[in-house]
Write an enzyme that holds these catalytic residues in place. Structure first.
Site, PDB file in Angstrom:
ATOM      1  N   CYS A  75     -20.418 -12.978   8.601  1.00  0.00           N
ATOM      2  CA  CYS A  75     -21.314 -13.740   9.059  1.00  0.00           C
ATOM      3  C   CYS A  75     -22.649 -14.311   9.802  1.00  0.00           C
ATOM      4  CB  CYS A  75     -22.250 -14.287   7.603  1.00  0.00           C
ATOM      5  SG  CYS A  75     -21.785 -13.620   5.780  1.00  0.00           S
ATOM      6  N   ASP A  88     -11.405 -23.791  24.717  1.00  0.00           N
ATOM      7  CA  ASP A  88     -11.471 -24.971  23.228  1.00  0.00           C
ATOM      8  C   ASP A  88     -10.356 -25.774  24.324  1.00  0.00           C
ATOM      9  OD1 ASP A  88      -8.792 -24.540  23.871  1.00  0.00           O
ATOM     10  OD2 ASP A  88      -7.869 -23.514  21.838  1.00  0.00           O
ATOM     11  N   ARG A 113     -12.940 -21.262  19.270  1.00  0.00           N
ATOM     12  CA  ARG A 113     -11.682 -20.706  18.837  1.00  0.00           C
ATOM     13  C   ARG A 113     -11.726 -20.270  17.095  1.00  0.00           C
ATOM     14  NH1 ARG A 113      -7.783 -20.754  23.648  1.00  0.00           N
ATOM     15  NH2 ARG A 113      -9.231 -20.766  25.020  1.00  0.00           N
ATOM     16  N   SER A 114     -11.797 -20.342  16.368  1.00  0.00           N
ATOM     17  CA  SER A 114     -11.645 -20.502  15.037  1.00  0.00           C
ATOM     18  C   SER A 114     -11.569 -18.764  15.049  1.00  0.00           C
ATOM     19  CB  SER A 114     -12.292 -20.888  14.156  1.00  0.00           C
ATOM     20  OG  SER A 114     -14.014 -20.273  14.648  1.00  0.00           O
TER      21      SER A 114
END
Length: 307
Positions: free
Chosen positions: A138, A196, A173-174
């Site tokens: 999402c 990151d 950077r998840s």
């Protein structure tokens, strides 16, 4: 004098909400979304409130269940098996990494409105998707729709050309936002840097590569800077920003300095309401699929096997 335009998430989400409402009004039965809340996190509760309010506006039936975290997997299985539930979402964090990553994969792929399962994410990395057909996580989808609203993402062009020659820096950077978003934008022709705390990586259609750069070197080159740093005191220095940059923040905190509008052409301070709207957009896609003959035949076969 700044010519920056600040764009609110509600403005971006409005036409999508109207479209979803019109679609749902023509359905014989209403799509049902179950939200499972197994934490006391204030941000999760706020997200649940947004979800409930926007579902009511568009006609989606939303059932929020507060559950003990140790009962969460049991409730996910119940929702997966229920014919009256068309979408399931979890409010994270629950246990934290890596347990939460495992929980994401407990939700049925055909009810995964958030697009966070390994199968959904892998489809992005392998480019086995198209914006109009498959479920996209999402928040990455909300950011794409934000760029489309601004006119930077050229949706009328062929796939692979919609962000051609644009340089993008993503401060996140998840596995559920930063990496999928970087991959999506790289497939659309952008030069995408991922930042990151440790390094700067370059995302390309063939994978992720290390670079010798620091954020101070790549931010001034970036046409678009997207931030999702989960720390209250982190700020992107306005002095580093390229004049005319598009600045988008999806962190719950303000990741840009207050004078960002002195450099930016467009500033989007939050995308939460667009994210919730994209969740409902995904729900309708899953609902439509579940009404189809193929899905119903598959479910009947599973029932016969389990008898």
């Amino acid at each position: 004098m700044s010519t920056c335009k600040t764009i609110l998430a509600s403005e971006i989400a409005r036409p999508f909400r109207q479209y979803l409402k019109q679609r749902i009004e023509n359905y014989k039965s209403k799509p049902t979304l179950v939200g499972l809340l197994a934490n006391q996190d204030p941000a999760s509760k706020k997200y649940a409130e947004w979800t409930a309010r926007t579902c009511q506006e568009t006609g989606v039936q939303f059932k929020l269940m507060q559950v003990d975290k140790h009962d969460l997997e049991h409730e996910i299985v119940k929702a997966n098996l229920s014919k009256d539930v068309h979408g399931v979402m979890i409010y994270y964090p629950v246990f934290g990494y890596p347990v939460d990553a495992s929980i994401r994969n407990k939700v049925s792929y055909f009810k995964d409105v958030e697009g966070l399962s390994q199968r959904a994410i892998q489809n992005i990395y392998e480019n086995k998707r198209h914006y109009d057909k498959n479920i996209v996580p999402c928040t990455p989808l909300a950011i794409i729709k934000t760029l489309e609203h601004i006119g930077e993402f050229k949706s009328h062009l062929e796939f692979g050309q919609r962000l051609k020659d644009k340089t993008v820096t993503i401060m996140n950077r998840s596995d559920v936002v930063g990496k999928p978003l970087a991959t999506l934008l790289a497939y659309e022709g952008a030069v995408v840097y991922s930042v990151d705390a440790n390094d700067v990586q370059l995302f390309t259609p063939t994978g992720m590569k290390g670079t010798p750069f620091r954020q101070e070197q790549i931010i001034p080159q970036s046409d678009i800077v997207i931030t999702g740093v989960p720390f209250r005191h982190y700020r992107v220095p306005t002095a580093l920003l390229k004049p005319g940059v598009i600045a988008i923040n999806f962190s719950e905190y303000a990741n840009f300095e207050s004078n960002v509008t002195s450099k930016a052409s467009y500033f989007v301070p939050a995308v939460g309401k667009v994210t919730v709207t994209m969740l409902k957009r995904n729900l309708l896609r899953l609902y439509d699929y579940q009404q189809g003959k193929q899905y119903q035949q598959e479910q009947q076969q599973k029932e016969m096997i389990n008898r």
